[in-house]
Each structure stands twice: as structure tokens, then as C-alpha cells.
Write a protein that holds these residues in place. Structure first.
Motif, PDB file in Angstrom:
ATOM      1  N   THR A  80       0.831  -1.203   0.000  1.00 32.01           N
ATOM      2  CA  THR A  80       0.000   0.000   0.000  1.00 32.01           C
ATOM      3  C   THR A  80       0.864   1.252   0.000  1.00 32.01           C
ATOM      4  OG1 THR A  80      -1.693  -1.152   1.227  1.00 32.01           O
ATOM      5  CG2 THR A  80      -1.831   1.239   1.202  1.00 32.01           C
ATOM      6  N   ASP A 128      -7.566   6.185  -2.008  1.00 35.83           N
ATOM      7  CA  ASP A 128      -7.189   5.253  -3.065  1.00 35.83           C
ATOM      8  C   ASP A 128      -6.043   4.378  -2.579  1.00 35.83           C
ATOM      9  OD1 ASP A 128      -5.860   5.667  -6.425  1.00 35.83           O
ATOM     10  OD2 ASP A 128      -6.826   3.970  -5.454  1.00 35.83           O
ATOM     11  N   LYS A 129      -6.073   3.077  -2.893  1.00 35.31           N
ATOM     12  CA  LYS A 129      -5.000   2.185  -2.484  1.00 35.31           C
ATOM     13  C   LYS A 129      -4.100   1.790  -3.650  1.00 35.31           C
ATOM     14  CE  LYS A 129      -5.681  -0.915   0.621  1.00 35.31           C
ATOM     15  NZ  LYS A 129      -6.150  -2.136   1.296  1.00 35.31           N
ATOM     16  N   LYS A 130      -4.293   2.439  -4.795  1.00 35.56           N
ATOM     17  CA  LYS A 130      -3.442   2.142  -5.944  1.00 35.56           C
ATOM     18  C   LYS A 130      -2.025   2.606  -5.651  1.00 35.56           C
ATOM     19  CE  LYS A 130      -2.789   3.431 -10.785  1.00 35.56           C
ATOM     20  NZ  LYS A 130      -2.496   2.120 -11.322  1.00 35.56           N
ATOM     21  N   GLU A 170     -13.573  -1.726   1.796  1.00 38.97           N
ATOM     22  CA  GLU A 170     -12.256  -2.175   2.245  1.00 38.97           C
ATOM     23  C   GLU A 170     -11.575  -2.867   1.072  1.00 38.97           C
ATOM     24  OE1 GLU A 170     -10.843  -1.495   5.068  1.00 38.97           O
ATOM     25  OE2 GLU A 170     -12.594  -0.564   6.024  1.00 38.97           O
ATOM     26  N   GLY A 171     -10.898  -2.092   0.264  1.00 42.50           N
ATOM     27  CA  GLY A 171     -10.209  -2.652  -0.895  1.00 42.50           C
ATOM     28  C   GLY A 171     -11.124  -2.933  -2.067  1.00 42.50           C
ATOM     29  N   ALA A 172     -12.279  -2.251  -2.153  1.00 43.80           N
ATOM     30  CA  ALA A 172     -13.229  -2.478  -3.248  1.00 43.80           C
ATOM     31  C   ALA A 172     -12.731  -1.833  -4.534  1.00 43.80           C
ATOM     32  CB  ALA A 172     -14.599  -1.910  -2.869  1.00 43.80           C
ATOM     33  N   ASN A 173     -13.057  -2.454  -5.668  1.00 38.94           N
ATOM     34  CA  ASN A 173     -12.702  -1.851  -6.945  1.00 38.94           C
ATOM     35  C   ASN A 173     -13.792  -0.874  -7.389  1.00 38.94           C
ATOM     36  OD1 ASN A 173     -14.795  -3.360  -8.185  1.00 38.94           O
ATOM     37  ND2 ASN A 173     -13.394  -5.073  -8.563  1.00 38.94           N
ATOM     38  N   THR A 175     -17.375  -2.295  -8.199  1.00 39.97           N
ATOM     39  CA  THR A 175     -18.178  -2.613  -7.007  1.00 39.97           C
ATOM     40  C   THR A 175     -18.799  -1.355  -6.428  1.00 39.97           C
ATOM     41  OG1 THR A 175     -16.807  -4.541  -6.465  1.00 39.97           O
ATOM     42  CG2 THR A 175     -18.108  -3.581  -4.680  1.00 39.97           C
ATOM     43  N   ARG A 225      -8.487   0.690  -9.760  1.00 41.93           N
ATOM     44  CA  ARG A 225      -8.316   1.354  -8.473  1.00 41.93           C
ATOM     45  C   ARG A 225      -8.864   0.462  -7.376  1.00 41.93           C
ATOM     46  NH1 ARG A 225      -6.023   4.209 -11.531  1.00 41.93           N
ATOM     47  NH2 ARG A 225      -6.062   6.470 -11.748  1.00 41.93           N
ATOM     48  N   ARG A 226      -8.292   0.585  -6.185  1.00 44.10           N
ATOM     49  CA  ARG A 226      -8.821  -0.066  -4.990  1.00 44.10           C
ATOM     50  C   ARG A 226      -9.052   1.015  -3.947  1.00 44.10           C
ATOM     51  NH1 ARG A 226     -10.623  -5.400  -5.480  1.00 44.10           N
ATOM     52  NH2 ARG A 226      -9.438  -6.313  -7.199  1.00 44.10           N
ATOM     53  N   GLU A 275     -10.630   2.270   0.023  1.00 47.23           N
ATOM     54  CA  GLU A 275     -11.054   1.917   1.365  1.00 47.23           C
ATOM     55  C   GLU A 275     -11.590   3.173   2.044  1.00 47.23           C
ATOM     56  OE1 GLU A 275      -6.804   2.333   3.770  1.00 47.23           O
ATOM     57  OE2 GLU A 275      -7.795   0.375   3.554  1.00 47.23           O
TER      58      GLU A 275
END
Length: 398
Positions: free
Chosen positions: A84, A108-110, A334-337, A340, A362-363, A365
């Protein structure tokens, strides 16, 4: 500076009791990535108390946001772990946009190698001339056993109808069924259906006292009173159940070919046709999942996932706070694309989602208040370099 100093200045600021030098000192502390954890705790605490105890003025929130954005151009991305990488500035700026827009934190978790100069300085939502798209609310249709459709939005509170020996009352966004205790077991039972549209939700109290929260684009079919040895309802879409205990009459939820058998428990079922999986999540008690020849027993904190392609029942632990966030007025990821997230947004705001070109990888949270306007939600998501445009009731993801 110590955490107590930061907390003191923050409290002074949100209560509008601060001096010029104190404001500058606070902005410096907020802008320091080393204070990230402390600032996030303060933001979370503030957002938990906002509805009940404290309010931050728009001017104060805007001032914090402007300072963050100006300082953010010189930020260095912090590497949290090998998986992350994200910028503290985007997260903090999003938190303040949330305060301004009535939503909660999202990030964003990208993984990024460098920060773009303008990544935190603006958002680029494009809106063609159209009415403001508001969030969903208490909208539903009751279909009685004789086929009569009652639009609940337009009905006054009080006794709505009588189905056999059962009285049906409307109380705001709640429909309550009450049957006499002396109900005869072999009496012919009539069935009702409550359906929510896209952009709607409703709560139902069944005749046995069981409570059901129905999410958007969902429906539940149930008897107006439970007679016999089994309490059975049929569900499409998503619902959260708090089942009244009755060992003599087990409660069963039917979803397509799947059956969920319970005695008295709290659980959530998500079974939308546009999702690849059906998810049953248990918060309290125990439930048995039956899918064809497959079966599984859930314990609190576990989730049963059934893929429509193979009908296999897979059981794993799940974040129950995330599962029932919708019932509590939140989007929580929580880490959804992005797909979703946009499916949920499409259902709640009753909009069509269109992707222009390749779907952004992208992910995400975080959490967003479901009472926020659609534009505010999209602006928060745009902090992660996903672009949107609104054309009538259509959202174009770029």
C-alpha cells in the motif's frame, strides 16, 4: 509538538475559539505527514460526534482544506508497506471534503511511484445541465395478496390496510404487521410483497416480531401471519434480518435455489442479480446455508459466499461493519474496486453507470455517508484520479 497540543488546537478550531497564531500552528501540524495517525484519530472522532455533539463551520473546514491543498503540492508519498502506497495529503483533503459534503473518509489504495503536481489541487467533475441528483430515501411499494399495489411514499402514517386478521401500519419508513396471538394454525395465509426501487429502502416488522431492513432494488415476499411449523420468506436483492426467536418455528429465507435456516439471529443477505456472488453474513447466532447438495454452518463473524457459476459454498471471516454499513447509512469499502463501488452508487442514486474506455484499476477503502449528494460523493472519489461526468441520470466513468 505533543498530541495533546494538536488535539487542543483542533478542538479550538472546530469550536471557532482560536487566535490567528493558533490557526497557523494548527495548519502546520495538520500538514505534517508525521502527524498522520493523530490527525486521522481526530478526524474519526470528529465525524463520529458530528451528528450529536459538535459541528465544524463551512468556513473552518474550507480553511483547513485550502491549507492542505496548497501544502500538498510539495508532499512526498508515504510508503506504508510493500502493498500500500498512498499520499497522506489526499486522505486528509478527502476527510475535509467529507466534512463539507456530508460524507466520510475515502482513499485510493493504488500504488504510485510519484505524486502529480495537480493531483490534490482540484477535482474535475463535469456536469451537464440537469437536476441535482439526491440520495435515496424511504421509498417502497406494498403489493397485497389481491394484487393491489400501494405506493408507501404517498400514504399517511397509521393503519394502512388489514390483511386477514393482521393489521398493517405505516410508521415513517417502517411497515409493521401485527397478528392476534390467538391466530389459528390452519387458517389460510395471504402473502404480501414489499419492493424497493433503485434509490429506495424500507424497514418491515413481520407478524412474529422479526425485523427486516430492505436495501435498494430489493424485494421480500412473506406471509401476513406465520401459521404452521415454518416461518419462510423469499428475498431478492439485499436485506438485513433480526429474527425473533421461536424454537418451535424455525425461520427460513429463500434466495433463488438457496435456503438460509435460522432460529433467532442477526444476519445480512446480499443477492443482487448483477453481482457474481450471493453473500450471507452472520453477526449473531447461527445459520445454516443450503445450496443444492452443498451446505455450510456459519458462526458469528463469518460469511458464506456462493458463486452462481459453480454453486459452491465457501465460508470465510468477513468485516461485519462493512457488511451492514448500508443499514447504518454508510457506503463502506475495504479494498473495493471501482466497479463494485459504482454498482452500489447506481442502485442508491438511481443512475446508470457507463464506462468510457478501459475500467480504471483502483482499490478504495473508507466510508461515505449515504445522505451525501451524488456530486459530493463523486468529488471525493475523484481525489484518487478517477474522473466522472454527469449527463442527466447517467454517470460516465473515465
Amino acid at each position: 509538538m505533543s498530541e495533546s497540543r494538536l488535539e487542543y488546537l483542533f478542538k479550538c478550531y472546530i469550536s471557532n475559539k482560536y487566535s490567528g497564531p493558533e490557526e497557523e500552528e494548527l495548519m502546520v501540524l495538520l500538514s505534517n505527514p508525521e502527524n498522520e495517525e493523530q490527525v486521522q484519530i481526530l478526524m474519526d472522532r470528529f465525524m463520529e460526534n458530528t451528528r450529536h455533539e459538535i459541528q465544524m463551520s463551512d468556513q473552518a473546514a474550507a480553511s483547513i482544506l485550502n491549507n492542505i491543498l496548497k501544502r500538498g503540492k510539495r508532499c512526498v508519498i508515504q510508503k506504508k508497506n510493500s502493498k500500500t502506497v498512498y499520499t497522506f495529503w489526499l486522505g486528509l483533503a478527502a476527510s475535509v471534503l467529507i466534512i463539507l459534503g456530508g460524507a466520510y473518509f475515502i482513499s485510493d489504495k493504488k500504488e504510485y511511484a510519484t505524486a502529480k503536481e495537480d493531483s490534490s489541487s482540484s477535482v474535475g467533475l463535469t456536469t451537464k445541465k440537469s437536476a441535482k441528483i439526491l440520495p435515496g430515501g424511504h421509498h417502497a411499494v406494498l403489493t397485497t395478496s389481491d394484487g393491489k399495489a400501494i405506493i408507501l411514499d404517498s400514504m399517511p402514517n397509521g393503519l394502512l390496510t388489514q390483511q386477514g386478521n393482521t393489521n398493517v401500519k405505516k410508521l415513517g419508513g417502517l411497515l409493521e404487521y401485527k397478528a392476534p396471538a390467538s391466530f389459528i394454525r390452519d387458517t389460510v395465509i395471504s402473502y404480501n410483497t414489499v419492493s424497493t426501487p433503485r434509490g429506495g429502502q424500507y424497514q418491515i416488522v413481520l407478524s412474529d416480531g422479526s425485523k427486516v431492513w430492505l436495501n435498494a432494488a430489493s424485494s421480500i415476499r412473506f406471509p401476513t401471519a406465520f401459521s404452521g411449523s415454518l416461518r419462510e420468506v423469499e428475498l431478492t436483492g439485499e436485506a438485513y434480518f433480526e429474527v425473533a426467536k421461536n424454537k418451535e418455528k424455525p425461520f427460513q429465507v429463500k434466495v433463488r435455489d438457496m435456503k438460509i435456516a435460522v432460529l433467532g439471529t442477526h444476519f445480512n443477505v446480499k443477492a443482487y442479480e448483477d453481482e457474481a456472488e450471493t453473500k450471507t453474513s452472520l453477526l449473531e447466532g447461527s445459520v445454516k446455508i443450503i445450496q443444492g447438495k452443498e451446505a455450510g454452518l456459519l458462526k458469528p463473524g463469518q460469511q458464506a459466499v456462493i458463486n452462481f457459476k459453480d454453486d459452491k459454498v465457501k465460508i470465510a471471516t468477513a468485516d461485519m461493519v462493512e457488511v451492514i454499513a448500508w443499514k447504518n447509512g454508510l457506503f463502506r469499502f475495504e479494498g473495493a474496486n471501482i466497479e463494485t463501488i459504482m454498482r452500489e452508487i447506481g442502485r442508491w442514486y438511481d443512475v446508470e453507470i457507463v464506462y468510457a474506455g478501459k475500467v480504471p484499476m483502483r482499490r478504495f477503502e473508507g466510508k461515505i455517508n449515504r445522505n451525501a449528494g451524488l456530486s459530493e460523493v463523486l468529488r471525493i472519489l475523484e481525489l484518487s484520479n478517477v474522473k466522472f461526468s454527469i449527463a442527466g441520470k447517467k454517470i460516465i466513468v473515465q
